[in-house]
Design a protein around this motif. Structure first.
Motif, PDB file in Angstrom:
ATOM      1  N   ASP A  67      48.415  39.134  52.551  1.00 31.59           N
ATOM      2  CA  ASP A  67      47.566  38.735  51.417  1.00 31.59           C
ATOM      3  C   ASP A  67      47.963  39.447  50.126  1.00 31.59           C
ATOM      4  O   ASP A  67      47.927  38.863  49.045  1.00 31.59           O
ATOM      5  N   LEU A  68      48.297  40.725  50.255  1.00 31.91           N
ATOM      6  CA  LEU A  68      48.572  41.589  49.103  1.00 31.91           C
ATOM      7  C   LEU A  68      49.931  42.250  49.304  1.00 31.91           C
ATOM      8  O   LEU A  68      50.160  42.913  50.317  1.00 31.91           O
ATOM      9  N   VAL A  69      50.812  42.075  48.329  1.00 30.06           N
ATOM     10  CA  VAL A  69      52.119  42.738  48.357  1.00 30.06           C
ATOM     11  C   VAL A  69      52.058  43.972  47.456  1.00 30.06           C
ATOM     12  O   VAL A  69      51.739  43.869  46.267  1.00 30.06           O
ATOM     13  N   VAL A  70      52.336  45.129  48.040  1.00 32.07           N
ATOM     14  CA  VAL A  70      52.402  46.387  47.292  1.00 32.07           C
ATOM     15  C   VAL A  70      53.860  46.658  46.953  1.00 32.07           C
ATOM     16  O   VAL A  70      54.690  46.800  47.856  1.00 32.07           O
ATOM     17  N   VAL A  71      54.180  46.718  45.653  1.00 35.17           N
ATOM     18  CA  VAL A  71      55.549  46.986  45.214  1.00 35.17           C
ATOM     19  C   VAL A  71      55.677  48.476  44.959  1.00 35.17           C
ATOM     20  O   VAL A  71      55.170  49.007  43.968  1.00 35.17           O
ATOM     21  N   HIS A  91      48.552  38.126  46.093  1.00 33.34           N
ATOM     22  CA  HIS A  91      48.109  39.166  45.175  1.00 33.34           C
ATOM     23  C   HIS A  91      49.205  40.239  45.154  1.00 33.34           C
ATOM     24  O   HIS A  91      49.867  40.481  46.168  1.00 33.34           O
ATOM     25  N   VAL A  92      49.389  40.878  43.993  1.00 31.02           N
ATOM     26  CA  VAL A  92      50.470  41.849  43.861  1.00 31.02           C
ATOM     27  C   VAL A  92      49.939  43.119  43.209  1.00 31.02           C
ATOM     28  O   VAL A  92      49.322  43.081  42.143  1.00 31.02           O
ATOM     29  N   PHE A  93      50.193  44.243  43.878  1.00 29.33           N
ATOM     30  CA  PHE A  93      49.881  45.557  43.334  1.00 29.33           C
ATOM     31  C   PHE A  93      51.202  46.274  43.056  1.00 29.33           C
ATOM     32  O   PHE A  93      51.965  46.568  43.974  1.00 29.33           O
ATOM     33  N   ARG A 116      48.045  32.006  41.709  1.00 27.99           N
ATOM     34  CA  ARG A 116      46.834  32.071  42.533  1.00 27.99           C
ATOM     35  C   ARG A 116      46.432  33.518  42.790  1.00 27.99           C
ATOM     36  O   ARG A 116      45.249  33.833  42.890  1.00 27.99           O
ATOM     37  N   GLY A 117      47.418  34.382  42.939  1.00 33.17           N
ATOM     38  CA  GLY A 117      47.137  35.788  43.188  1.00 33.17           C
ATOM     39  C   GLY A 117      46.955  36.565  41.902  1.00 33.17           C
ATOM     40  O   GLY A 117      47.323  36.103  40.819  1.00 33.17           O
ATOM     41  N   ARG A 118      46.392  37.750  42.025  1.00 30.13           N
ATOM     42  CA  ARG A 118      46.148  38.600  40.858  1.00 30.13           C
ATOM     43  C   ARG A 118      47.230  39.663  40.731  1.00 30.13           C
ATOM     44  O   ARG A 118      47.699  40.210  41.726  1.00 30.13           O
ATOM     45  N   LEU A 119      47.593  39.972  39.485  1.00 30.18           N
ATOM     46  CA  LEU A 119      48.522  41.054  39.186  1.00 30.18           C
ATOM     47  C   LEU A 119      47.710  42.320  38.937  1.00 30.18           C
ATOM     48  O   LEU A 119      46.899  42.379  38.014  1.00 30.18           O
TER      49      LEU A 119
END
Length: 351
Positions: A67-71, A91-93, A116-119
């Motif tokens: 769901d959430l990709v942590v960079v 979603h991207v963190f 669609r995802g949040r930055l």
């Protein structure tokens, strides 16, 4: 209770390992995938969290369970995985800074528009409870008309005895100290909004690993309203400072992170003193850390205040994913773009 947010971590180095561990200890997250081009590192971190291991971030981005990709890559490698994940609807963190040049920042912002995802950007100090209260006071008008926001992080930084080819010491990969230690500059622009003018001066060049870099940087901003922003960062200051202030026509509030306090001043007098954190032990940990030599964190969980800060940040990340907070989503690129502009101006002035 909401279902856990399923996390994929890109980058199995210091920050990736730290954030994966923090997510695993947080009720809102479940680490399900790790990607790193170093297969052993990816496998090791994935096994620690019973997650899947990939060597390519594209494989992780294509994983439908994420769901959430942590960079959590080095600074100069943020753009590609962030853009790919946003275009895939995740979603991207992104750990701060968002990018180290205008092209990388611009590509992430372009991918975020209509996604669609949040930055979400890892400006962790925004999530400190005392800092959130300071900004809330300013936005409610409790300080009067805002005339200034300022911040500083000035100390002597002790480097490892043998840093080798450490990316943090190479401004081509880190973006330099102003971008890598962007926290207080971000607080200034978060409080003031988009600036209309940026000025910068750098100096005091010192050896930084194999490189010579400016160890003292001063940045000033002006906003369309006329409010001023001031920021200073140093890795060679023996008189240590770490603070953030918002000043208005009726009152000022100032966080002293070395003392663990937030103080409200009215007409030159102290009107109220509260904590940076809601836990007194975390504020005491800030005071204890102020008494130790400063160095870049290269491993380990860090002191209590740092663990508390990450927990507060993850609370805000979860709220951002669920659409209940904008603390880490508003003005995602302003600080990075200001720092990039300041670096450019300083380089031009030095020629």
């Amino acid at each position: 209770m909401s279902s856990p947010i399923r996390v994929g971590v890109v980058g199995a180095g210091f920050f990736g390992t730290m954030i994966a561990s923090a997510c695993a200890g947080h009720d809102s997250f479940d680490v399900v995938a790790v990607a790193d081009p170093v297969a052993d590192a990816s496998q090791r971190l994935a096994e620690a969290h019973s997650a899947r291991a990939y060597v390519s971030f594209t494989e992780l981005v294509d994983d439908d369970t994420v769901d959430l990709v942590v960079v959590a890559t080095p600074n100069h490698l943020h753009a590609e995985p962030a853009v790919a994940a946003l275009l895939a609807g995740k979603h991207v963190f992104v750990e701060k800074p968002l990018g180290i040049d205008e092209d990388s920042v611009g590509s992430i912002l372009a991918a975020a528009r209509g996604a669609r995802g949040r930055l979400i950007v890892g400006h962790v100090m925004r999530s400190f409870p005392g800092v959130r209260r300071m900004v809330a006071q300013a936005r409610r008008g409790d300080l009067g008309e805002i005339i200034e926001a300022a911040g500083a992080r000035r100390r002597v930084v002790h480097l490892p005895d043998d840093p080798g080819d450490w990316w943090k010491l190479d401004r081509r990969r880190s973006g330099g100290e102003l971008l890598h230690e962007i926290h207080e500059l971000d607080l200034v622009v978060w409080a003031l909004g988009e600036p209309s003018e940026v000025l910068s001066m750098t100096g005091a060049p010192l050896a930084h690993g194999e490189h010579m870099v400016d160890s003292d940087i001063v940045t000033e901003l002006r906003t369309p309203s006329g409010a001023l922003g001031r920021h200073s960062v140093s890795t060679s200051a023996h008189r240590a400072e770490w603070w953030f202030r918002i000043s208005g026509t009726e009152a000022s509030v100032e966080a002293d992170f070395r003392a663990g306090t937030v103080t409200r001043y009215e007409d030159g007098l102290i009107a109220e003193v509260t904590g940076v954190f809601d836990l007194p032990a975390s504020d005491e940990s800030l005071r204890e850390s102020a008494e130790t030599a400063q160095s870049y964190n290269t491993g380990g969980p860090g002191p209590l205040w740092m663990r508390t800060a990450v927990a507060c940040e993850l609370d805000e990340v979860a709220a951002a994913v669920r659409g209940t907070s904008t603390t880490l989503t508003e003005h995602p690129a302003t600080a990075a773009l200001v720092a990039i502009r300041a670096n450019t101006l300083a380089a031009e002035a030095a020629r």
